[in-house]
Design a protein around this motif. Structure first.
Motif, PDB file in Angstrom:
ATOM      1  N   GLY A 400       0.782  -1.220   0.000  1.00 58.66           N
ATOM      2  CA  GLY A 400       0.000   0.000   0.000  1.00 58.66           C
ATOM      3  C   GLY A 400       0.815   1.271   0.000  1.00 58.66           C
ATOM      4  N   PHE A 401       2.094   1.188   0.332  1.00 56.45           N
ATOM      5  CA  PHE A 401       2.939   2.387   0.447  1.00 56.45           C
ATOM      6  C   PHE A 401       3.354   2.958  -0.899  1.00 56.45           C
ATOM      7  CE2 PHE A 401       7.378   3.969   0.543  1.00 56.45           C
ATOM      8  CZ  PHE A 401       7.178   5.132   1.282  1.00 56.45           C
ATOM      9  N   TRP A 402       3.817   2.096  -1.809  1.00 49.48           N
ATOM     10  CA  TRP A 402       4.546   2.575  -2.980  1.00 49.48           C
ATOM     11  C   TRP A 402       3.675   3.350  -3.949  1.00 49.48           C
ATOM     12  CZ3 TRP A 402       9.492   2.703  -2.516  1.00 49.48           C
ATOM     13  CH2 TRP A 402      10.134   1.776  -1.693  1.00 49.48           C
ATOM     14  N   GLY A 403       2.485   2.883  -4.234  1.00 52.26           N
ATOM     15  CA  GLY A 403       1.642   3.561  -5.209  1.00 52.26           C
ATOM     16  C   GLY A 403       1.277   4.962  -4.770  1.00 52.26           C
ATOM     17  N   GLU A 404       0.893   5.108  -3.504  1.00 49.60           N
ATOM     18  CA  GLU A 404       0.508   6.425  -3.018  1.00 49.60           C
ATOM     19  C   GLU A 404       1.711   7.354  -2.958  1.00 49.60           C
ATOM     20  OE1 GLU A 404      -1.739   6.028   0.560  1.00 49.60           O
ATOM     21  OE2 GLU A 404      -3.309   4.805  -0.395  1.00 49.60           O
ATOM     22  N   MET A 405       2.861   6.820  -2.572  1.00 51.31           N
ATOM     23  CA  MET A 405       4.065   7.643  -2.535  1.00 51.31           C
ATOM     24  C   MET A 405       4.430   8.148  -3.925  1.00 51.31           C
ATOM     25  SD  MET A 405       7.590   7.711  -3.150  1.00 51.31           S
ATOM     26  CE  MET A 405       8.213   6.025  -3.144  1.00 51.31           C
ATOM     27  N   LEU A 406       4.357   7.294  -4.931  1.00 48.21           N
ATOM     28  CA  LEU A 406       4.696   7.699  -6.300  1.00 48.21           C
ATOM     29  C   LEU A 406       3.657   8.673  -6.850  1.00 48.21           C
ATOM     30  CD1 LEU A 406       5.930   4.293  -7.751  1.00 48.21           C
ATOM     31  CD2 LEU A 406       7.324   6.310  -7.260  1.00 48.21           C
ATOM     32  N   SER A 407       2.400   8.504  -6.486  1.00 49.21           N
ATOM     33  CA  SER A 407       1.379   9.460  -6.922  1.00 49.21           C
ATOM     34  C   SER A 407       1.660  10.844  -6.347  1.00 49.21           C
ATOM     35  CB  SER A 407      -0.009   8.983  -6.498  1.00 49.21           C
ATOM     36  OG  SER A 407      -0.375   7.799  -7.189  1.00 49.21           O
ATOM     37  N   LEU A 408       2.040  10.902  -5.077  1.00 49.33           N
ATOM     38  CA  LEU A 408       2.392  12.183  -4.468  1.00 49.33           C
ATOM     39  C   LEU A 408       3.654  12.761  -5.101  1.00 49.33           C
ATOM     40  CD1 LEU A 408       1.708  11.378  -0.690  1.00 49.33           C
ATOM     41  CD2 LEU A 408       0.321  12.772  -2.229  1.00 49.33           C
ATOM     42  N   LEU A 409       4.612  11.908  -5.427  1.00 49.21           N
ATOM     43  CA  LEU A 409       5.825  12.382  -6.088  1.00 49.21           C
ATOM     44  C   LEU A 409       5.506  12.933  -7.471  1.00 49.21           C
ATOM     45  CD1 LEU A 409       8.895  12.644  -5.936  1.00 49.21           C
ATOM     46  CD2 LEU A 409       9.081  10.317  -6.857  1.00 49.21           C
ATOM     47  N   GLY A 410       4.604  12.277  -8.193  1.00 53.91           N
ATOM     48  CA  GLY A 410       4.174  12.799  -9.484  1.00 53.91           C
ATOM     49  C   GLY A 410       3.508  14.151  -9.354  1.00 53.91           C
ATOM     50  N   ALA A 411       2.723  14.366  -8.272  1.00 53.42           N
ATOM     51  CA  ALA A 411       2.092  15.656  -8.047  1.00 53.42           C
ATOM     52  C   ALA A 411       3.110  16.735  -7.712  1.00 53.42           C
ATOM     53  CB  ALA A 411       1.059  15.543  -6.928  1.00 53.42           C
ATOM     54  N   TYR A 412       4.217  16.353  -7.128  1.00 53.43           N
ATOM     55  CA  TYR A 412       5.278  17.319  -6.808  1.00 53.43           C
ATOM     56  C   TYR A 412       5.969  17.828  -8.067  1.00 53.43           C
ATOM     57  CZ  TYR A 412       9.373  19.374  -4.538  1.00 53.43           C
ATOM     58  OH  TYR A 412      10.359  20.239  -4.120  1.00 53.43           O
ATOM     59  N   GLU A 413       6.058  16.966  -9.078  1.00 50.96           N
ATOM     60  CA  GLU A 413       6.674  17.343 -10.366  1.00 50.96           C
ATOM     61  C   GLU A 413       5.727  16.933 -11.484  1.00 50.96           C
ATOM     62  OE1 GLU A 413       9.259  19.004 -11.221  1.00 50.96           O
ATOM     63  OE2 GLU A 413      10.441  19.168  -9.376  1.00 50.96           O
ATOM     64  N   PRO A 414       4.611  17.659 -11.681  1.00 52.28           N
ATOM     65  CA  PRO A 414       3.647  17.272 -12.712  1.00 52.28           C
ATOM     66  C   PRO A 414       4.164  17.586 -14.106  1.00 52.28           C
ATOM     67  CG  PRO A 414       3.012  19.359 -11.739  1.00 52.28           C
ATOM     68  CD  PRO A 414       4.208  18.887 -10.974  1.00 52.28           C
TER      69      PRO A 414
END
Length: 500
Positions: A400-414
């Protein structure tokens, strides 16, 4: 090679038809075992496809069938697999197999198990077909195949103590999804009217060529609405809590584990590559709604009094992370969304299995009636429940950790065409939602598992239940420790779809 893909669809369809059309051949007491055998064979075929899949070229469509079907409007029977669809096919065949394994222990009253198993196999046809379709009309048809079987699963086999409630939930589900699908079909027709083809591969390679920007925006909005209903995206989510609360256990597992992913998969397969200019225009609105859904889902969970409704609202929040990752229009965000979708299917599928087992043993899912003391009453079931809750709140080291972390990282650099300031604000708000998610799951664990047992001992986990649940536990741990198992498969295909 394409014979395997045909078998993947034909085998569960044949099993469903045989169960319904030839009841004399398959006695009632053998129905769950026959359904399990068909689902097991389908799972083995999907594993064989995974073994033969060329992972060095996962961006290419493999096991392909591409023949003319309706020549008048150039609809083609175009099926195949790439790195985006393979994990979803494996997730689908696994969950259907585990659900039918579960039915060998817990079945409805005599005379109805045959139809339930047949409908589960028919659902598998629609779900797998959606993930392997590369023509917009074929995609739409498979997308719709699941609606009627799921309506029956909820309306007939749902909460036996509330017949009116389960029918109302089933009706709400089908009305929302049918209306959403109608709007999505309108978007597909706009694409065809401008591009002259329904072929997804051809449309994606053209990157929106021949479709005016205004038409792209209109098509992107229509397609997004249709997919958002199925995802479900706030505020189009209101069918979901009742559907989960009233559905039988295997209905909730398949609804959360696979049907919701059909919507988010459509965003990646169709929305992003087919109408890229329209996607860039609509993406900020989609990201905003996804973030509202994350916060809303977490706050709603804190107010719930029924276990399955709480898990249903948690799905609204988790799927918000998936949609947010897609709306960043970056390979990082989209890969995170795909990983989060698989992880949610495993973890929330396990949660609904456990919630169903708890409700079966106590006759209720009301938290006040269940009280505490689950550790003392059923220690193995309590331990599995805590594991699923901890996995769902996104503990590092679990899937459950990795997908949400990568989604937030994508939002940091859209994507460069999007406002980074806006997305950073959304990232912060979504991060707050993740904190609230941890809060409500920890409160749930404390409320249900700790304290004194006031209800008395119940039957703990049975061998069949362990057989259905342990694969989900194991995969949650494996993908948490080795996320590359999914990301290495999806990334080449994602790069082709959105990396341009």
């Amino acid at each position: 090679m394409n014979v395997l893909l045909w078998l993947l669809l034909a085998l569960p369809l044949a099993g469903s038809v045989a169960l319904l059309a030839f009841p004399r051949w398959i006695p009632y007491e053998k129905v769950p075992l026959v359904g399990l055998a068909v689902a097991g064979a389908t799972l083995l075929i999907s594993l064989l496809i995974a073994a033969l899949f060329d992972y060095g070229d996962s961006g290419r469509v493999q096991f392909e069938t591409n023949v003319s079907w309706i020549s008048a409007i150039d609809v083609r029977w175009h099926l195949g697999l790439d790195g985006v669809s393979l994990p979803m096919v494996l997730l689908t065949t696994l969950l259907v197999f585990l659900c039918l394994l579960y039915t060998t222990r817990i079945t409805p009253e005599v005379g109805r198990v045959r139809a339930l198993v047949a409908l589960a196999l028919l659902l598998e046809v629609g779900m797998v077909g959606t993930f392997v379709s590369f023509d917009l009309i074929v995609f739409f048809l498979f997308f719709e195949v699941v609606l009627i079987p799921m309506w029956f699963v909820i309306a007939v086999w749902g909460d036996q103590h509330d017949p009116a409630g389960r029918r109302r939930a089933a009706n709400t589900f089908i009305l929302y999804t049918l209306l959403g699908s109608a709007v999505m079909l309108l978007g597909f027709l706009i694409v065809y009217a401008n591009a002259g083809t329904f072929d997804i591969v051809e449309l994606a390679s053209g990157e929106g060529e021949g479709i005016a920007r205004g038409a792209q925006i209109l098509a992107a909005a229509a397609i997004a609405i249709g997919l958002a209903v199925k995802s479900p995206l706030w505020p189009l989510h209101s069918w979901l809590p009742d559907a989960h609360a009233k559905a039988p256990t295997i209905g909730s597992v398949l609804l959360a584990g696979v049907l919701l992913k059909m919507g988010t998969y459509g965003f990646v397969r169709v929305w992003l590559p087919v109408v890229p200019d329209g996607a860039r225009a609509v993406a900020p609105f989609l990201a905003g709604l996804a973030t509202v859904g994350i916060l809303y889902g977490a706050l709603a969970c804190l107010a719930q009094r029924e276990l399955k409704r709480l898990i249903a609202y948690s799905s609204v929040g988790h799927m918000g992370f998936v949609v947010l990752g897609i709306a960043t229009l970056t390979p990082v965000g989209v890969n995170g969304a795909l990983f989060a979708g698989v992880a949610h299917g495993l973890i929330t599928g396990l949660l609904f299995f456990l919630a169903g087992a708890i409700k079966d043993r106590h006759g209720t899912g009301e938290l006040a009636s269940l009280g505490g003391g689950l550790y003392a009453r059923m220690p193995r079931l309590g331990g599995l429940f805590v594991f699923a809750c901890v996995a769902s709140l996104g503990l590092p080291g679990l899937a459950g950790f990795w997908g949400e972390m990568l989604s937030l990282l994508g939002a940091y650099e859209p994507h460069a065409s999007l406002s980074r300031g806006t997305y950073v604000v959304l990232m912060v708000l979504a991060g707050l939602g993740a904190v609230l998610t941890a809060a409500y799951f920890l409160l749930l664990v404390r409320r249900m598992c700790q304290g004194e047992d006031t209800l008395g001992a119940r039957q703990d986990v049975t061998p069949i239940e362990l057989g259905a649940w342990v694969p989900l536990v194991a995969l949650t741990i494996v993908l948490g420790l080795y996320p590359k198992a999914i990301l290495a498969v999806t990334d080449p295909a994602v790069q082709l779809l959105v990396g341009r």
